[in-house]
Design an enzyme around this catalytic site. Sequence first.
Site, PDB file in Angstrom:
ATOM      1  N   ASP A   1      22.432   8.207  47.008  1.00 29.82           N
ATOM      2  CA  ASP A   1      21.849   7.313  45.829  1.00 29.82           C
ATOM      3  C   ASP A   1      21.059   8.206  45.158  1.00 29.82           C
ATOM      4  O   ASP A   1      19.737   7.937  45.045  1.00 29.82           O
ATOM      5  CB  ASP A   1      21.691   6.042  46.092  1.00 29.82           C
ATOM      6  CG  ASP A   1      22.763   5.280  47.074  1.00 29.82           C
ATOM      7  OD1 ASP A   1      23.761   5.693  46.937  1.00 29.82           O
ATOM      8  OD2 ASP A   1      22.303   4.149  47.673  1.00 29.82           O
TER       9      ASP A   1
ATOM     10  N   ASP B   1      30.590   4.010  54.023  1.00 31.85           N
ATOM     11  CA  ASP B   1      29.019   3.962  53.617  1.00 31.85           C
ATOM     12  C   ASP B   1      28.287   3.435  54.433  1.00 31.85           C
ATOM     13  O   ASP B   1      28.829   2.725  55.528  1.00 31.85           O
ATOM     14  CB  ASP B   1      29.142   3.481  52.138  1.00 31.85           C
ATOM     15  CG  ASP B   1      27.948   3.697  51.291  1.00 31.85           C
ATOM     16  OD1 ASP B   1      27.207   4.344  51.807  1.00 31.85           O
ATOM     17  OD2 ASP B   1      27.769   3.238  50.254  1.00 31.85           O
TER      18      ASP B   1
END
Length: 866
Positions: A698, A622
């Site tokens: 997200d 990430d």
Amino acid sequence: KRVGQCGPGRLHSAQRGRVLGQYGGQAPLTIMEVLRRCLSLVVVLAAFGVVDAVDRSKFRTCAQGSFCRRYKAWIARPERETALWSVLPDTRADLPEGGFSFKVKHASEAEPHLLLKLNTYASGMVRVRLNEIDPLHKRHEIPPGDVVTDPPPASVQAVAPVQEGGKTVISFQTAGGSAVKASLQHAPLALEVSVDGHVVQRLNARNMLNFERYRKPKERLPPDTAAAADPNSVLLDAAAHPHNLDTNGLWEEPFGGHTDQKPRGPASLGMDVTFEGDVPSLFGLPEHATKASLPFYEEPYRFFNLDVFEYEIDEPMALYGAVPLIWAIHRMPGGKSLTSGFLWINPSETFVKLERDAEGAKTGPAHAWWTSESGVLDVVVMVGPGPKEVSAQFHDLTGNAPMPGLWALGKHQCRWNYMSERDVEAVDSSYDKYDIPYDTVWLDIEHTDGKAYFSWNSAAFPDPKRMIDGISAKRRKFVNVVDPHIKKEEKFHVYREVRDKGLFIKKVSYKQMDDPTDSKPADWVEEAKIADPSATQPPEWNAEEDGAWVAPQIDNPAYKGEWKPRKVNDPNPELSDFEGWCWPGTSLYPDFTDPAMREYWGSQFALDKYTGTNADTYIWNDMNEPSVFNGPEVTMPRDAVHPYGMVEHRDVHNMYGYYVHRATFEGLQKRVPGDRPFVLTRSFFIGSHKYSAIWTGDNYAQWSHLKASIAMVGALTLGGQSLVGADVGGFFKHPDTEMATRWYQLAVLMYPFLRNHAHLETPRREPYVFDETTMLRMKASLQLRYKMLPLWYTLFHVYHTTGEPVVRPLFWDFLDDPQTHDHEEAVESQIMLGEVLLAHGVAKPLSEQSEANVYLPKAAGWYSLQ
């Protein structure tokens, strides 16, 4: 064959959950047989409808970026029809890998300073590259094998170019039997590509080419620009022309409290492409949160991989990854439709503007202009002529994806964060208690020792090996997050070892020095005072008594001041490890462009080094855009330097995440030979499909994000990335029971990568925490997914061997049905799983929508699987 047709259908609320399967007579037995054996009942309820605003002040627009702003002014110049760059046909030479090179000369230069390379690949591609000849600084080129395969795709054999009226024409037949003609116009440089007699693309048809050669420090013009009485009058490129030239940002550029130093000056490039014929829609350009049929926004699409918090829907803003690929549908006379692809291979910041001949037009040719901050021009035309061929051509160019493990296609359970071993065990046992199928449990950043990756929080995870072995005993898998920012802490061995090897990205501290190439002009006058030429000796002056008469001094009108050499940056500046802020606090960032760094990184996943893991532990990368909380645009400064090759970060920015997950994948390959590594990445580039799965970042627990996921997943699969998905239920906020149910019901049929993930501050949302009715609906959806795993697995084998996307927009399978090109429901709410299942998404809750329109493309027939 497929014969006959079914028109638009209408599913009422009681029927809205059914999946429609295509029945096409002699469909491949393997797929249909798998389907019949897997499914006794197929239910799909796809659902979706405003998000909190992103902080736009953090991120640049075209107008706020100097090179994009310059390019827009350049293409609006009054002399745009004037030929500037011309191909010199007599300079043609054979390339060792096949194809030809030509020197390219600018009208304002005495000698040719650009080299054009033209390759024709047998699968049906035409590639054009343009670079400087003997530049002041080496322009960054992506190393062979990183994006384009090494060796490159098979070239067309025994091609003899023909000179025809100011053009060099190369004709060849693809491996699939299509006739391709590439016509290289000499002046101005342009390229026309046709397939089977139909022109599909024209490059530089609108003469928007720009190529800014490197200059000496603070010089307006590069070397060997033809002499002009006034250098300001030279029409050269977007950084040197006579039309109110915007010089802001040429050598340094402020934004958001940071100043980007540009010791090499302007180096951007750009070009236009026209998609010919009647083009109803363009597709692709991942990653953007837009419709599937790409909107023609006023603001260009941006490619600059970023950690965008709370991203918005229906925006051309940059997100986490970049595959600058456009798919075009061309409706030709006689009712035939073709597809082609255009790929722009450049990892620096890039803008793409879509345009029509008339504002608001929906038909006719479509245009796109492209501009990148630095690097070289490298573009590929994929001629198709069908979707299957375009996909095959893309993978011929970039390589095929590996075959995923079967478990990777099952259910993944994740959140930020499961906080302890007891927490993990409770999640795992609860899935068993309610008999809900799942395959993988994930840990986010809180499992580490102070966000130092490759470590464990010993208080919360005192015995991680026992915990993971317990998961493995149930034939399940484990995924840990390992981000690329390295905590600055002496006790952390990864920090010490990377530092000592000199493999961190560097901060440059520039020092000013006198330019050794600068010299005082011959006409420079440094005398501040001169004798007054109008003064005369007074008649009463007596030389014997008064001495020699001297004229009084006056200010010299030619005085230019004291000459001092121009100041430039010292070519040997001070380098130190770049430090930024991320989850651990002060963090450093490895240079993953360096094969030595990738080798070291991969070695850290060895079972004897990564304490607490076993062979069933896989990795999630990430924050690899990279995310730098205190950096410009929340990322790495462009003028940071990668020590491997001393390359500025601006040149490779969009590939940083690619190199991170590639290093992780290759490390897992070596950890257990013969294993099928699994890596998830947020940031990606062309070719990431060879190393990782991708998720859309997200997202929000909102209907609009649920619907947008259809288009975003479809765009990614057209971009060669099939192991993709969105966070089920949304990452931010919490879905109500209806939204959560519909998200699961959509995801099991549309998301090849199926993961539930959520923000730290949201309520728990594992299926078993909902009320019983909701839980049973989610469970039924997941059971359906597991019944269908043989189908998914078969489709992934087809993808692995041929490049066919596992899920795809309807036009991919039904190109001859024009409704699949631009029908709103067909394009934006529906997707195909392989060639056998059609899933339709419902965009609103039942309180707002009681029935749904479903478009059934022309085929031999359709049936609803009961």
